[in-house]
Design an enzyme around this catalytic site. Structure first.
Site, PDB file in Angstrom:
ATOM      1  NE  ARG A   1      24.686  68.269 -18.200  1.00 20.91           N
ATOM      2  CZ  ARG A   1      25.661  67.372 -17.999  1.00 20.91           C
ATOM      3  NH1 ARG A   1      26.246  66.799 -19.026  1.00 20.91           N
ATOM      4  NH2 ARG A   1      26.041  67.068 -16.764  1.00 20.91           N
TER       5      ARG A   1
ATOM      6  CG  HIS B   1      23.803  62.507 -21.199  1.00 21.06           C
ATOM      7  ND1 HIS B   1      23.197  63.596 -20.635  1.00 21.06           N
ATOM      8  CD2 HIS B   1      25.133  62.663 -20.941  1.00 21.06           C
ATOM      9  CE1 HIS B   1      24.096  64.360 -20.057  1.00 21.06           C
ATOM     10  NE2 HIS B   1      25.281  63.821 -20.235  1.00 21.06           N
TER      11      HIS B   1
ATOM     12  CD  GLU C   1      20.126  64.037 -21.867  1.00 18.43           C
ATOM     13  OE1 GLU C   1      20.472  63.494 -20.815  1.00 18.43           O
ATOM     14  OE2 GLU C   1      20.893  64.696 -22.570  1.00 18.43           O
TER      15      GLU C   1
END
Lengths: 351, 350
Positions: free
Chosen positions: B247, B295, B276
Site C-alpha cells: 500500500r 496498483h 492513485e
C-alpha cells in the site's frame, strides 16, 4: 620440439578477471592482449605465436580480421584452439577450423542461469503487463486499472523451442513452483530425453505454437533454425500468447513479428536478440508498448561472466595440457587436431 | 421461521461473473444488483430485505451512501454480514458493523499468487536491468550492452517485510526457484512461525542491511505508516532494490526519491502510491531504474476469478450458519450469533 611457453591471447576484453587469474597461476602460460585496432607490428607476432585464442562470441564486438575463418587461421601456424566467451560462436567458422585441424570450443551452459532468469523476467513482466503500465504512466495516461489486467503464470503452458542448457532451466523454473505445463520442441532429443528435462515432447512445432501461452526460443542459430518462426508460425499462436526470444537474431522473422503484433495475432513479445545488434531506434519493433526490449544482455550478468570466465580458463588449460575439451564444437576435427597438436606442442593429446 | 429466500446484494460491480455463477447454483439465494444512482424506491426494498452486502473494495467506485457506515446500516435491518470483494475493506466501517452484531469478511489471500508474481517480476526485471535497456534502446542508437551487466537472483538474499499470504508465497518462490536466502521482518509472528513459512526472523534494520531485494508485503496500519523512510533507505545496500506491492504511505515517497537521486539504492519497483494513480509529473517517474505499475499487482484474470469464487463460497457458508474463514471482526461473534438467530431463525455453528 615442445614449446616452453604456451601462448594465449584475447582481443579487447575477457569475461571477468578470474580468467586471467586462473591462467596466471600457471608459469608456463603467457597471456597477451590485443584490441580491435592494434597495429600490425604489435598484433602479428602475438597472432603468429599463439596456441590458443580466447575470442568474443559477438560478431559486432570483434573486428572481422579476428573472426575464426581461414583468413585468420592462415596467420596462426601455431594455433590449436579457438575458444569463444559465450554459448554462441557466430565469430567462428567451424568448417574452416576443422579443415585446419583446429579445435573450436564454447562456454555453452556457463550463462544458463542468467539467460533463463531473463526469460522468466520477460514472461512475468509481459504477463503482468508491467511494461505496458510503466509506459502508459510515464506518458500520463490514466485508464481504469481493469484495462491493464494481466494473467498469473501459475498453471499455464510454456512452449520451449530447443531444450538444452537454458531451455532445461526455464523448464525447471516453470514446472516447479509455477506448476506450468512445459512443452518442448527439439528434434535432436528423444521423448525420454525431453521427459528427463522436465517437458513433454511435442511431435511438431505447430503443436507447440497452438497450445502455448508463452513461446520461448532457446535453440542455437543454425541453417535449420534460420527463419524458423515467420508469419505462418505467428498465425498459429494464440492471441493471448507471448513470444520470447533470448537465443539469436535470425531465428524469428522480425518484419513478420511486427505484422503479427500490429494485427494483434499475439499479445506481446520479449526480445533480447536482433538481426542487427543493437537495433536502430527507428526499428519497427521498438514502437510497441507490449514489447519488452533488451540488447542481447540476457547472458551478461555478473555471475554468468564470472562463471563463463572460470570454465573458459579451465577448459583452455585442459586443452593446453592435452585433454579433450568438454565443449568441443567440431568433434569431427579430432584425428586431424591430434596430429596438429602433436606437431605444434610436441606431445599427443589424450582420447 | 427461516425465510424462503436468502438475499445478497451488491452495488455496481463484482470481481468476476464467477461470483454470480456460484451463487446461482443455490436456488434459495437471491442476488440483487444496485447502481450508485439507484432511486430509493428501487434501493429501499432490496436494502431492507438484504442479509449480505457484497461490497466493492474501492472507496472511489462505490458512492458514499453505499459505504457500510451507520447511515446505510440503518436501512438494512436484516443484514448479518458485509463481505468485501478484495483484501482491503476501506468502504466498510468495521466498528459500526461490530456495534450492531454484523460480521465483516474479506478475501485476503485470494490474489496472493498475482501479487507475489508481480513482486518477483519486478525483482527479475530490475536485476536483469531490462527496463533500463528498454528505455535506452527506444531513446537513441548505439547502446553499449556491456554497460548493462545485471545480476542473477540465484543464491542471493531477499528481505520480506510482512510474511502473510503474499509474503509467504514470495518466500516460497525465491527459496524454491532461486535458492535464495529469505529474511523476514514480521513482529506478529514468532521465529518458529516464520521458519514454517520458509524464512529467518530478523529485525527490520538487519533485514535492510543484508537484503539484495527488499519487498514490502504488510498491510497499511498505524504501525507500518512511513515505516520505510530516509533512515531505512540509508541502511539498504547501494546494489539493493526496493519493491512494494503493498500500500502507499508505508514507504516515504520523498525519501525514496532522495535515495534514488543519491544512488543509495540500485532501483525500485513500485505498484502502490500515496495518490492513485500518481500524477504524471511524479518525481519517481523520472528514474530509468524505477519500474512503475498503477496498483495492478493483484489484478489478474485468475485472481479476480479466484477472489469471486472464494467470496461467493464464504457468503454461502455464512448463510448456512458456518463460521467464515476470513472474519475481520471476530470479537462480534457472540452478538452476531444472536442477531443471526433473530433474523434467520436458527443459530450458527461455532
Amino acid at each position: 620440439m615442445a614449446p616452453n611457453i604456451k601462448r594465449v591471447f584475447y582481443v579487447n576484453h575477457v569475461s571477468a578477471p578470474i580468467f586471467l587469474e586462473i591462467l596466471g597461476q600457471r608459469p608456463d602460460i603467457q597471456v597477451d592482449k590485443l584490441v580491435n585496432d592494434s597495429p600490425d607490428d604489435e598484433a602479428d607476432p602475438v597472432v603468429t605465436r599463439a596456441h590458443a585464442f580466447q575470442m568474443s562470441s559477438t560478431r559486432q564486438e570483434l573486428a572481422p580480421k579476428y573472426h575464426g575463418t581461414t583468413a585468420l587461421l592462415e596467420r596462426m601456424p601455431n594455433v590449436v584452439l579457438l575458444s569463444t566467451t559465450g554459448a554462441g560462436y557466430d565469430t567462428v567458422n567451424l568448417a574452416d577450423c576443422t579443415r585446419a585441424g583446429v579445435a573450436a570450443v564454447n562456454q555453452a551452459g556457463g550463462n544458463k542461469e542468467g539467460v533463463a532468469e531473463h526469460v522468466m523476467a520477460m514472461m512475468l513482466s509481459l504477463s503482468k503487463r508491467i511494461m505496458l503500465t510503466d509506459h502508459a504512466m510515464r506518458r500520463g495516461e490514466q485508464r481504469p486499472r481493469r484495462e491493464y489486467m494481466g494473467d498469473d503464470v501459475l498453471g499455464r503452458t510454456i512452449g520451449i523451442i530447443g531444450i538444452g542448457n537454458v531451455g532445461s532451466r526455464v523448464a525447471e523454473l516453470c514446472r516447479g513452483l509455477f506448476r506450468m505445463r512445459v512443452l518442448a520442441y527439439d528434434p535432436y532429443l528423444t521423448e525420454a530425453q525431453v521427459t528427463a528435462r522436465g517437458a513433454e515432447k511435442v511431435a511438431t512445432l505447430d503443436d507447440l505454437l497452438r497450445q502455448a501461452d508463452y513461446v520461448s526460443i532457446n535453440c542455437p542459430h543454425t541453417a535449420e533454425t534460420r527463419g524458423m518462426i515467420g508469419a505462418r508460425e505467428y498465425a498459429l499462436m494464440q492471441p493471448h500468447a507471448y513470444f520470447i526470444t533470448t537465443a539469436r537474431g535470425g531465428i524469428h522473422d522480425e518484419p513478420a513479428l511486427a505484422d503479427a503484433l500490429r494485427a494483434k495475432q499475439i499479445a506481446g513479445a520479449g526480445l533480447d536478440v536482433w538481426d542487427d545488434e543493437p537495433p536502430a531506434p527507428d526499428h519497427p519493433l521498438l514502437a510497441f508498448d507490449n514489447v519488452l526490449l533488451s540488447p542481447h544482455t540476457a547472458g551478461i550478468t555478473r555471475q554468468s561472466r564470472q562463471n563463463i570466465a572460470r570454465i573458459a580458463a579451465e577448459q583452455m588449460l585442459d586443452v593446453l595440457d592435452g585433454k579433450r575439451p568438454p565443449r568441443l564444437l567440431n568433434p569431427e576435427v579430432w584425428p586431424a587436431y591430434c596430429d596438429r597438436f602433436e606437431r605444434i606442442m610436441g606431445f599427443r593429446p589424450e582420447g | 421461521m427461516a425465510p424462503n429466500a436468502k438475499r445478497v446484494f451488491y452495488v455496481k460491480y463484482l470481481s468476476s461473473p464467477v461470483y454470480g455463477q456460484v451463487i446461482a447454483q443455490r436456488p434459495d439465494v437471491q442476488l440483487d444488483r444496485l447502481e450508485n444512482e439507484s432511486p430509493d424506491e428501487v434501493a429501499t426494498p432490496i436494502l431492507s430485505a438484504a442479509h449480505v452486502y457484497q461490497a466493492g473494495a474501492s472507496r472511489q467506485v462505490i458512492a458514499p451512501h453505499f459505504h457500510a457506515t451507520p447511515v446505510l446500516l440503518d436501512r438494512t435491518p436484516n443484514l448479518i454480514a458485509v463481505s468485501s470483494n478484495g483484501a482491503g475493506y476501506d468502504p466498510v466501517d468495521v466498528d459500526a458493523c461490530t456495534a450492531r452484531g454484523i460480521i465483516v469478511v474479506n478475501q485476503s489471500g485470494g490474489n496472493k499468487e498475482a501479487v507475489a508474481e508481480h513482486a518477483l517480476a519486478m525483482m527479475l526485471t530490475l536485476s536483469k536491468r531490462i527496463i533500463e535497456t528498454d528505455r535506452r534502446m527506444r531513446a537513441g542508437p548505439d547502446i553499449v550492452r556491456n554497460a548493462y551487466v545485471g545480476r542473477e537472483l540465484v543464491n542471493r538474499t531477499i528481505g520480506v517485510i510482512g510474511i502473510g499470504n503474499v509474503g509467504g508465497r514470495l518466500a516460497e518462490l525465491c527459496r524454491g526457484l532461486f535458492n535464495m536466502r529469505v529474511l523476514a521482518y514480521d513482529p506478529y509472528l514468532t521465529a518458529d512461525q516464520i521458519k514454517a513459512r520458509g524464512a529467518e526472523k530478523v529485525e527490520l534494520d538487519d533485514l535492510l542491511r543484508q537484503a539484495d531485494f527488499v519487498s514490502i508485503n504488510c498491510p497499511l496500519t498505524r504501525e507500518s505508516r512511513y515505516m520505510i523512510g530516509a533512515r531505512e533507505f540509508a541502511l539498504m545496500r547501494p546494489d539493493a532494490y526496493f519493491v512494494t506491492t503493498a500500500r502507499g504511505f508505508i514507504h516515504d515517497e520523498n525519501a525514496l526519491v532522495e535515495a534514488l537521486a543519491a544512488k543509495r539504492i540500485a532501483g525500485a519497483g513500485l505498484d502502490v502510491w500515496e495518490e492513485e494513480p500518481p500524477p504524471h509529473d511524479h518525481k519517481l517517474m523520472a528514474f530509468d531504474n524505477v519500474l512503475l505499475s498503477p496498483h495492478t499487482a493483484g489484478a489478474t484474470v485468475e485472481s479476480r476469478e479466484n477472489m469471486a469464487r472464494i467470496a461467493a463460497e464464504q457468503v454461502l457458508d455464512i448463510l448456512d450458519g458456518k463460521r467464515p474463514p476470513r472474519l475481520i471482526n471476530p470479537e462480534v461473534w457472540p452478538a452476531y450469533r444472536e442477531r443471526f438467530a433473530g433474523i434467520m431463525g436458527f443459530t450458527p455453528e461455532g
